[in-house]
Design an enzyme around this catalytic site. Structure first.
Site, PDB file in Angstrom:
ATOM      1  N   ARG A 182     -28.252 -25.176 -21.999  1.00 53.69           N
ATOM      2  CA  ARG A 182     -28.300 -23.714 -22.000  1.00 53.69           C
ATOM      3  C   ARG A 182     -29.336 -23.156 -21.031  1.00 53.69           C
ATOM      4  O   ARG A 182     -29.985 -22.149 -21.308  1.00 53.69           O
ATOM      5  CB  ARG A 182     -28.559 -23.173 -23.416  1.00 53.69           C
ATOM      6  CG  ARG A 182     -27.540 -23.634 -24.443  1.00 53.69           C
ATOM      7  CD  ARG A 182     -26.136 -23.100 -24.150  1.00 53.69           C
ATOM      8  NE  ARG A 182     -25.162 -23.739 -25.016  1.00 53.69           N
ATOM      9  CZ  ARG A 182     -24.423 -24.790 -24.685  1.00 53.69           C
ATOM     10  NH1 ARG A 182     -24.548 -25.312 -23.471  1.00 53.69           N
ATOM     11  NH2 ARG A 182     -23.557 -25.306 -25.505  1.00 53.69           N
ATOM     12  N   SER A 231     -24.237 -17.669 -30.606  1.00 51.39           N
ATOM     13  CA  SER A 231     -25.189 -18.565 -31.266  1.00 51.39           C
ATOM     14  C   SER A 231     -26.619 -18.078 -31.065  1.00 51.39           C
ATOM     15  O   SER A 231     -27.025 -17.791 -29.940  1.00 51.39           O
ATOM     16  CB  SER A 231     -25.049 -19.988 -30.719  1.00 51.39           C
ATOM     17  OG  SER A 231     -23.785 -20.522 -31.048  1.00 51.39           O
ATOM     18  N   GLU A 301     -31.605 -19.577 -28.657  1.00 57.66           N
ATOM     19  CA  GLU A 301     -30.688 -19.654 -27.514  1.00 57.66           C
ATOM     20  C   GLU A 301     -30.468 -18.283 -26.892  1.00 57.66           C
ATOM     21  O   GLU A 301     -30.373 -18.150 -25.672  1.00 57.66           O
ATOM     22  CB  GLU A 301     -29.341 -20.239 -27.958  1.00 57.66           C
ATOM     23  CG  GLU A 301     -28.308 -20.327 -26.853  1.00 57.66           C
ATOM     24  CD  GLU A 301     -27.034 -21.025 -27.284  1.00 57.66           C
ATOM     25  OE1 GLU A 301     -25.949 -20.587 -26.855  1.00 57.66           O
ATOM     26  OE2 GLU A 301     -27.116 -22.013 -28.030  1.00 57.66           O
TER      27      GLU A 301
END
Length: 312
Positions: A182, A231, A301
């Site tokens: 990520r 998320s 995230e």
């Protein structure tokens, strides 16, 4: 806040649309966010280059806003020039050879990721099926190295083009890019403006079948019909954040207008009127409980930006 005279001077310098003190809630998928000091839609690369040079000489920070799908803007907003590239950088070109299975696609940063996945379905280009349902622009997807357990977009990149704070453009080949979970490491102040992806040509029905699989799974497991930011936490090594949160009985916990989704415990939804402070309170609660119970430090995230609201 820029004075009317400063605003007029900026309008005379740049061609694209300029909005001042523009609320960002309507530009984020969570429907939350204070105002941008300046919101700018450049018309082309030259316009963007001039804007970045103005920011440098004016000591004004800049920030690139894609579709706001992985972003939590604090309630005080962003004291910067917020640039949206969707009007200027939204083109795609294809390079393919009948003798090769490979197909190379040059995609500008403002191009919709959903549109790219749909095009791959129509054309029979395999390699990005697992990105179905991930909202946002190509630029945002690359900067976050978007993906799932089945693959990340970074594995498909041949090269990217970036612009620095002086408005200069350079190309970076894949071997010099550092994609992580990520995350894509770029030099400070660099903006991703274009990427070349390598996909493979197969029977279009194969791609359609795989996309259908990911589509079904997303609709079954994610609250896509509610304002969300995807998320919230990265999965820790050999664990799933959603499972850790669910085991602690935190599904459905609410602060203000924000709630941990009953459908997917690693998602926070805005049930109406939620503030960034509400969401951050939930994030803090989850992090504390997981650390206390499982001795695991969850890493966020979602990208959190901006300033706290003035308490005066």
């Amino acid at each position: 806040m820029l004075s009317p005279k400063q605003q007029e001077k900026l309008r005379s310098l740049l061609k694209g649309e300029l909005l001042f003190e523009e609320p960002l809630a309507k530009y984020t998928s969570l429907k939350i966010g204070g105002p941008a000091q300046i919101l700018f839609y450049p018309t082309d690369l030259e316009d963007l280059s001039k804007a970045l040079q103005w920011c440098k000489t004016s000591d004004c920070p800049y920030f690139i806003l894609g579709s706001g799908s992985n972003l939590l803007v604090r309630d005080g907003g962003i004291r910067a020039m917020v640039c949206k590239l969707s009007r200027a950088l939204n083109q795609l070109t294809v390079q393919e050879n009948e003798k090769s299975e490979d197909v190379f696609i040059e995609v500008e940063a403002g191009y919709s990721l959903a549109k790219l996945v749909e095009l791959s379905r129509q054309k029979g280009w395999t390699g990005i099926e697992s990105l179905f349902g991930i909202p946002g622009t190509l630029g945002g997807a690359l900067v976050m190295n978007a993906g799932t357990r089945e693959g990340e977009i970074g594995t498909r990149v041949e090269e990217v083009s970036v612009m620095n704070s002086d408005g200069e453009v350079r190309k970076i080949p894949a071997k010099r890019l550092h994609f992580e979970y990520r995350f894509l490491k770029l030099n400070r102040g660099e903006i991703l403006i274009k990427a070349k992806l390598r996909l493979k040509k197969v029977d279009a029905s194969e791609v359609a079948e795989r996309i259908q699989f990911f589509q079904k799974r997303r609709f079954e497991t994610q609250p896509l019909d509610q304002a969300n930011v995807g998320s919230i936490f990265k999965n820790p090594p050999k664990k799933f954040a959603a499972q850790l949160i669910e085991e602690l009985g935190l599904k459905g916990v609410r602060v203000g207008g924000a709630r941990i989704s009953e459908k997917h415990s690693n998602w926070i939804i805005n049930e109406g009127g939620a503030t960034a402070q509400d969401v951050l309170a939930l994030i803090g609660l989850v992090k504390d409980k997981v650390k206390e119970t499982a001795e695991i430090k969850l890493e966020v995230e979602v990208k959190v930006v901006g300033e706290e609201a003035n308490s005066d």
